[in-house]
Design an enzyme around this catalytic site. Structure first.
Site, PDB file in Angstrom:
ATOM      1  N   CYS A 121    -131.379  38.058 -19.116  1.00 33.64           N
ATOM      2  CA  CYS A 121    -131.348  36.589 -19.027  1.00 33.64           C
ATOM      3  C   CYS A 121    -131.852  36.167 -17.655  1.00 33.64           C
ATOM      4  CB  CYS A 121    -129.917  36.072 -19.214  1.00 33.64           C
ATOM      5  SG  CYS A 121    -129.085  36.659 -20.686  1.00 33.64           S
ATOM      6  N   CYS A 138    -108.749  15.238 -39.372  1.00 32.90           N
ATOM      7  CA  CYS A 138    -108.553  15.553 -37.952  1.00 32.90           C
ATOM      8  C   CYS A 138    -107.957  14.345 -37.245  1.00 32.90           C
ATOM      9  CB  CYS A 138    -109.878  15.901 -37.282  1.00 32.90           C
ATOM     10  SG  CYS A 138    -110.896  17.077 -38.159  1.00 32.90           S
ATOM     11  N   ARG A 164    -111.239  27.563 -33.201  1.00 32.04           N
ATOM     12  CA  ARG A 164    -110.146  26.600 -33.110  1.00 32.04           C
ATOM     13  C   ARG A 164    -110.178  25.643 -34.281  1.00 32.04           C
ATOM     14  NH1 ARG A 164    -106.562  25.285 -33.746  1.00 32.04           N
ATOM     15  NH2 ARG A 164    -104.875  24.202 -32.717  1.00 32.04           N
ATOM     16  N   CYS A 220    -107.367  24.843 -37.396  1.00 32.11           N
ATOM     17  CA  CYS A 220    -106.867  23.551 -37.880  1.00 32.11           C
ATOM     18  C   CYS A 220    -107.142  23.408 -39.371  1.00 32.11           C
ATOM     19  CB  CYS A 220    -107.527  22.396 -37.124  1.00 32.11           C
ATOM     20  SG  CYS A 220    -106.585  21.826 -35.708  1.00 32.11           S
ATOM     21  N   CYS A 255    -104.086  13.460 -37.044  1.00 27.27           N
ATOM     22  CA  CYS A 255    -103.282  14.094 -35.993  1.00 27.27           C
ATOM     23  C   CYS A 255    -103.803  13.713 -34.602  1.00 27.27           C
ATOM     24  CB  CYS A 255    -103.315  15.621 -36.124  1.00 27.27           C
ATOM     25  SG  CYS A 255    -102.182  16.249 -37.359  1.00 27.27           S
ATOM     26  N   HIS A 256    -105.083  13.955 -34.363  1.00 25.35           N
ATOM     27  CA  HIS A 256    -105.586  13.952 -32.984  1.00 25.35           C
ATOM     28  C   HIS A 256    -105.926  12.564 -32.450  1.00 25.35           C
ATOM     29  CE1 HIS A 256    -105.468  18.283 -32.786  1.00 25.35           C
ATOM     30  NE2 HIS A 256    -106.010  18.321 -33.980  1.00 25.35           N
ATOM     31  N   CYS A 313    -135.701  35.451 -16.623  1.00 26.40           N
ATOM     32  CA  CYS A 313    -136.285  34.111 -16.767  1.00 26.40           C
ATOM     33  C   CYS A 313    -135.496  33.073 -15.989  1.00 26.40           C
ATOM     34  CB  CYS A 313    -136.324  33.692 -18.234  1.00 26.40           C
ATOM     35  SG  CYS A 313    -137.488  34.612 -19.254  1.00 26.40           S
ATOM     36  N   HIS A 314    -134.160  33.110 -16.156  1.00 31.89           N
ATOM     37  CA  HIS A 314    -133.332  32.014 -15.644  1.00 31.89           C
ATOM     38  C   HIS A 314    -132.878  32.218 -14.201  1.00 31.89           C
ATOM     39  CE1 HIS A 314    -133.061  30.084 -19.569  1.00 31.89           C
ATOM     40  NE2 HIS A 314    -132.744  31.235 -20.101  1.00 31.89           N
ATOM     41  N   CYS A 333    -132.249  32.282 -27.839  1.00 33.26           N
ATOM     42  CA  CYS A 333    -132.939  32.785 -26.658  1.00 33.26           C
ATOM     43  C   CYS A 333    -133.074  34.303 -26.738  1.00 33.26           C
ATOM     44  CB  CYS A 333    -132.138  32.377 -25.415  1.00 33.26           C
ATOM     45  SG  CYS A 333    -133.143  32.079 -23.971  1.00 33.26           S
TER      46      CYS A 333
END
Lengths: 254, 107
Positions: free
Chosen positions: A69, A170, A211, A215, A173-174, A72-73, A107
């Site tokens: 990586c 979602c 995550r 839920c 609740c949130h 290039c970066h 990439c």
């Protein structure tokens, strides 16, 4: 059963006002002081182990192109600063939106001619954690792009769509009940500020998609496969909703 | 090689009590869990941690299956003389790792 009962009890309570921009709070604010201290201290935050591994991967030449990586970066501290804060973003070559993990995988295919590590595998999470770490403390700045606006609208529709046997969205609740408790845990507002996170429950680093999957199975709906466009849309909406909040990667959450 | 985060001061005054914190990447599989098809996952834990200062033990710990993954330990040692701290973790499946840090003691 207990969780279902708790969800029903929650629904019986009057709905709180929706979360406004001025009262947004990161899940960090709802954690115990001990867990907060764990995140603040890089020597105690296990997520830093993944970032450390990501740094080694960043420097290692891989693939048929035998390029790292860094070839290039260059120095990630300079070149990757702020990058994680603006994903998901459009990939112009395919016209599809990609999240940070998807961008890293693209990439790897295009420039390193390597087979990318599967989503949620340790190397994929390690690189995402290392790249994310370079944006720590910077405000989330979603890309200003009309195509992204469409995607965010699609993500918001998914966020507000009731799903699963518990028939919960979602937002119920949130947004409506954030700050209240679901069993013993405070319901966070659901701002994806620290992904990939070290979650104590997982005893490992995991992505936002993991995550979201948690839920979704929690309301007994069928989760999407990792990398599904629905997850990218939800992430795009959530990042727009959290615009301006500081990146915490790699965060610790209970 | 497991990734390790070590917090050790590079210098200390003679007689100073220094805090040392170590964190190592390890699954700490308990041996009591079952996998996706019901098979018992074999135990894979770190059993022992030891820290020596120029060969002299300053801290050691025995780890057990109930300890969480990526075990974190914090302890103190009194800096008496410049030397090398060696940290050794050993456990199931032949797991063995040693890291060293030099501490320069002044005064």
């Amino acid at each position: 059963m207990r969780r279902a009962l708790a969800a029903l009890l929650l629904l019986a309570l009057p709905a709180a006002a929706p979360v406004g921009a001025e009262e947004r709070r990161s899940g960090f604010a709802d954690m115990t002081p001990a867990t907060q201290a764990m995140q603040r201290d890089d020597a105690a935050n296990p997520g830093m182990l993944w970032a450390l591994e990501g740094e080694a991967l960043w420097l290692a030449p891989v693939g048929r192109a035998a390029k790292a990586c860094a070839a290039c970066h260059g120095d990630a501290a300079a070149s990757m600063r702020g990058v994680a804060a603006r994903y998901p973003a459009m990939d112009d070559a395919t016209g599809q939106a990609v999240d940070l993990a998807g961008r890293i995988a693209l990439c790897q295919v295009r420039h390193q001619q390597a087979d990318p590590a599967p989503r949620e595998s340790q190397p994929a999470l390690a690189l995402a954690a290392y790249v994310g770490l370079q944006s720590r403390g910077l405000p989330i700045t979603p890309a200003e792009d009309s195509r992204m606006a469409t995607l965010r609208a699609a993500g918001e529709a998914l966020y507000r769509e009731r799903r699963g046997q518990l028939d919960l969205s979602c937002a119920q609740c949130h947004d409506d009940n954030a700050g209240r408790r679901l069993a013993g845990s405070v319901i966070p507002q659901g701002h994806p500020t620290g992904y990939p996170i070290y979650r104590l429950e997982w005893q490992a680093v995991g992505s936002l998609q993991r995550r979201l999957r948690g839920c979704m199975t929690g309301v007994r709906s069928e989760p999407y496969a990792y990398g599904a466009p629905e997850y990218i849309a939800i992430e795009a909406f959530l990042m727009g909703r959290a615009a301006g909040m500081a990146v915490e990667t790699p965060a610790v959450r209970p | 090689m497991a990734r390790v985060l070590l917090q050790v001061p590079a210098t200390a005054r003679k007689g100073e009590v220094i805090e040392i914190r170590v964190l190592i990447q390890h699954p700490m599989e308990t041996g009591f869990r079952v996998g996706t098809v019901g098979e018992v996952l074999p135990r894979d834990i770190i059993r022992r941690f030891a820290c020596t200062w120029d060969g002299e033990p300053v801290f050691s710990a025995t780890l057990h299956p109930a300890i969480a993954a990526n075990p974190y330990l914090a302890f103190t040692a009194r800096a008496e003389a410049t030397g090398t701290l060696a940290f050794t973790w050993s456990g199931d499946n032949g797991f063995a790792q040693t890291e060293t840090r030099r501490v320069t003691v002044t005064g």
